[in-house]
Design a protein around this motif. Structure first.
Motif, PDB file in Angstrom:
ATOM      1  N   ALA A  82     169.643  76.030  33.683  1.00 44.53           N
ATOM      2  CA  ALA A  82     168.911  76.110  34.954  1.00 44.53           C
ATOM      3  C   ALA A  82     167.409  75.959  34.724  1.00 44.53           C
ATOM      4  O   ALA A  82     166.707  75.294  35.503  1.00 44.53           O
ATOM      5  N   GLN A  83     166.909  76.575  33.653  1.00 40.12           N
ATOM      6  CA  GLN A  83     165.479  76.474  33.336  1.00 40.12           C
ATOM      7  C   GLN A  83     165.109  75.037  32.977  1.00 40.12           C
ATOM      8  O   GLN A  83     164.050  74.530  33.377  1.00 40.12           O
ATOM      9  N   ARG A  84     165.978  74.374  32.251  1.00 39.16           N
ATOM     10  CA  ARG A  84     165.725  72.983  31.863  1.00 39.16           C
ATOM     11  C   ARG A  84     165.744  72.066  33.094  1.00 39.16           C
ATOM     12  O   ARG A  84     164.967  71.122  33.182  1.00 39.16           O
ATOM     13  N   ILE A  85     166.635  72.356  34.015  1.00 40.99           N
ATOM     14  CA  ILE A  85     166.684  71.562  35.239  1.00 40.99           C
ATOM     15  C   ILE A  85     165.408  71.761  36.049  1.00 40.99           C
ATOM     16  O   ILE A  85     164.863  70.807  36.626  1.00 40.99           O
ATOM     17  N   ASP A  86     164.903  72.970  36.082  1.00 39.69           N
ATOM     18  CA  ASP A  86     163.624  73.211  36.766  1.00 39.69           C
ATOM     19  C   ASP A  86     162.495  72.410  36.127  1.00 39.69           C
ATOM     20  O   ASP A  86     161.601  71.915  36.821  1.00 39.69           O
ATOM     21  N   ARG A  90     160.170  69.711  37.996  1.00 38.82           N
ATOM     22  CA  ARG A  90     158.705  69.873  37.979  1.00 38.82           C
ATOM     23  C   ARG A  90     157.999  68.642  37.418  1.00 38.82           C
ATOM     24  O   ARG A  90     156.928  68.250  37.890  1.00 38.82           O
ATOM     25  N   GLU A  91     158.619  67.998  36.419  1.00 35.32           N
ATOM     26  CA  GLU A  91     157.994  66.853  35.762  1.00 35.32           C
ATOM     27  C   GLU A  91     158.416  65.516  36.371  1.00 35.32           C
ATOM     28  O   GLU A  91     158.041  64.458  35.862  1.00 35.32           O
ATOM     29  N   ASP A 112     168.707  67.195  45.528  1.00 30.07           N
ATOM     30  CA  ASP A 112     167.766  67.632  46.564  1.00 30.07           C
ATOM     31  C   ASP A 112     166.326  67.314  46.188  1.00 30.07           C
ATOM     32  O   ASP A 112     165.462  67.171  47.061  1.00 30.07           O
ATOM     33  N   HIS A 113     166.069  67.188  44.891  1.00 31.03           N
ATOM     34  CA  HIS A 113     164.717  66.894  44.411  1.00 31.03           C
ATOM     35  C   HIS A 113     164.581  65.436  43.945  1.00 31.03           C
ATOM     36  O   HIS A 113     163.629  65.093  43.236  1.00 31.03           O
ATOM     37  N   GLY A 114     165.524  64.598  44.335  1.00 34.04           N
ATOM     38  CA  GLY A 114     165.413  63.171  44.079  1.00 34.04           C
ATOM     39  C   GLY A 114     165.742  62.735  42.671  1.00 34.04           C
ATOM     40  O   GLY A 114     165.404  61.604  42.271  1.00 34.04           O
ATOM     41  N   ILE A 115     166.406  63.580  41.891  1.00 35.66           N
ATOM     42  CA  ILE A 115     166.771  63.222  40.522  1.00 35.66           C
ATOM     43  C   ILE A 115     168.173  62.620  40.505  1.00 35.66           C
ATOM     44  O   ILE A 115     169.106  63.163  41.107  1.00 35.66           O
ATOM     45  N   VAL A 116     168.314  61.499  39.839  1.00 35.98           N
ATOM     46  CA  VAL A 116     169.600  60.814  39.731  1.00 35.98           C
ATOM     47  C   VAL A 116     170.457  61.536  38.695  1.00 35.98           C
ATOM     48  O   VAL A 116     170.012  61.798  37.573  1.00 35.98           O
ATOM     49  N   VAL A 117     171.695  61.850  39.052  1.00 32.25           N
ATOM     50  CA  VAL A 117     172.601  62.602  38.186  1.00 32.25           C
ATOM     51  C   VAL A 117     173.679  61.678  37.630  1.00 32.25           C
ATOM     52  O   VAL A 117     174.436  61.065  38.389  1.00 32.25           O
ATOM     53  N   ILE A 118     173.722  61.584  36.295  1.00 33.88           N
ATOM     54  CA  ILE A 118     174.684  60.685  35.640  1.00 33.88           C
ATOM     55  C   ILE A 118     175.403  61.435  34.516  1.00 33.88           C
ATOM     56  O   ILE A 118     174.929  61.459  33.377  1.00 33.88           O
ATOM     57  N   PRO A 119     176.551  62.047  34.797  1.00 30.64           N
ATOM     58  CA  PRO A 119     177.326  62.701  33.740  1.00 30.64           C
ATOM     59  C   PRO A 119     178.086  61.664  32.898  1.00 30.64           C
ATOM     60  O   PRO A 119     178.390  60.558  33.364  1.00 30.64           O
ATOM     61  N   SER A 120     178.387  62.039  31.659  1.00 31.52           N
ATOM     62  CA  SER A 120     179.288  61.242  30.828  1.00 31.52           C
ATOM     63  C   SER A 120     180.681  61.834  30.944  1.00 31.52           C
ATOM     64  O   SER A 120     180.850  63.052  30.894  1.00 31.52           O
ATOM     65  N   ILE A 121     181.673  60.976  31.087  1.00 32.69           N
ATOM     66  CA  ILE A 121     183.045  61.460  31.253  1.00 32.69           C
ATOM     67  C   ILE A 121     183.987  60.663  30.342  1.00 32.69           C
ATOM     68  O   ILE A 121     183.644  59.575  29.884  1.00 32.69           O
TER      69      ILE A 121
END
Length: 366
Positions: A82-86, A90-91, A112-121
């Motif tokens: 969670a801290q890393r996501i913050d 922030r950056e 919600d903060h406009g970051i693109v989420v790309i998991p590896s599966i």
């Protein structure tokens, strides 16, 4: 101008070329990540082997070296995820990638903060799950890939995932040139992701002696081992890997405990934090406790090989493509070459369609 290939991935992330450099522990630092992004691809920082403070510094260093989009790979089961996501929020980091599926609420927060989420599966059912949670795209790695990998070849895994989801799919495992990119696009993928190929570039910080060790290997010179950390892990065949394969699990657990102590000393982590990470890893996957304990082997064995250059005491993660590689181009040279080759192959295939239509057109006039 160099040729361009526009796909759902390039549109989603805002990059020039549909090529991703994967987040390899101890390898994907600011230099390689920035070089990839500056060349028009998507560079991804590997944070699993970094403390939070090291990640903070690495993000700052990467931003100073490129104004292009880049990503950060995060362990979803890390106690400080969670801290890393913050930090990413922030950056204004463009992409968050994950080796394990992130929780639904983490995906929502990032989006919600406009970051693109790309998991590896590694399976179609996992792609369906993260897509239903809001993931923007997925990277799917076939068994040819290096590091942690599965048993199904890319040629079968990729179409199964493409049939299962309607979000962009990035193909990984066995890619190293323009022919592979053209083939992936023909399957319906939005691009390719590569690890070993980017490790073997002049922009990679891996010691030159280790790069030469990779370059002299053939197609049969990798092993999928369960003795490195209890999970299927494709690595180069070395004397150390051979000894691990011959050794007992009891000895492996003792070695893992020693490596856990080394990792704790190196990162300054508390034992309580390591225990919390182990519990979180157990909850997030179907690993046994033996595999959780053995996971401590990975960061230290990879560090010995990929950072310290000690191939006798370290492990060298590698995809099967190592046997096809014989040079160390810069990231820009590599990406430009791959895209040019892919465009050439795509044009050649298009020409075949034109030739096939010509006789039918002639017949229709008689």
């Amino acid at each position: 101008m160099s040729p361009r290939l526009t796909t759902a991935l390039t549109d989603l992330v805002g990059i020039e070329h549909p090529i991703v450099q994967t987040g390899m522990g101890w390898v994907s630092g600011p230099r390689l990540t920035a070089a990839t992004s500056n060349a028009g691809g998507l560079g991804i920082l590997a944070s699993a082997t970094m403390t939070y403070e090291e990640l903070e510094a690495a993000v700052a260093k990467t931003k100073a070296a490129t104004d292009k989009p880049f990503g950060v790979n995060i362990r979803a089961d890390a106690s400080d995820a969670a801290q890393r996501i913050d930090l990413l929020i922030r950056e204004n980091v463009k992409v968050a990638s994950f080796a394990l599926a992130p929780r639904k609420e983490l995906i929502a927060k990032l989006k919600d903060h406009g970051i693109v989420v790309i998991p590896s599966i590694g399976a179609a059912k996992h792609a369906v799950k993260v897509a239903s949670w809001g993931a923007d795209a997925v990277i799917v790695q076939g068994g040819e890939g290096g590091g942690h990998t599965g048993p199904v070849a890319t040629t079968l895994l990729l179409p199964s995932v493409l049939d299962a989801v309607d979000i962009p799919v990035v193909a990984a495992g066995g890619f190293f040139d323009g022919r592979g990119l053209a083939a992936a696009l023909a399957y319906g993928a939005a691009g390719v992701a590569m690890g070993t190929r980017f490790l073997l570039t002049s922009d990679s910080a891996v010691p030159d002696s280790v790069k030469q060790e990779y370059l002299r290997r053939g197609l049969q010179d990798t092993t999928v081992s369960l003795k490195v950390d209890g999970m299927p892990h494709r690595v180069l065949n070395t004397d150390l890997v051979d000894s691990l394969e011959r050794g007992s699990y009891a000895k492996g657990l003792v070695a893992a405990a020693r490596n856990a102590a080394k990792f704790k000393a190196m990162t300054g982590m508390k034992w309580s934090t390591l225990v919390k990470d182990g519990i979180a890893m157990k909850r997030a996957s179907d690993r046994t406790w033996q595999q959780i304990i053995m996971a401590a082997n990975t960061p230290m064995l990879l560090k010995a090989g990929l950072v310290e250059g000690n191939t006798d005491a370290g492990v060298l993660a590698s995809g099967q493509v190592v046997g096809m590689l014989d040079d160390l181009p810069s990231c820009r040279e590599l990406i430009d070459r791959i895209v040019a080759e892919a465009v050439e192959r795509i044009d050649a295939v298009a020409a075949l369609r034109g030739q096939a239509q010509a006789p039918r057109s002639a017949a229709s006039r008689t």
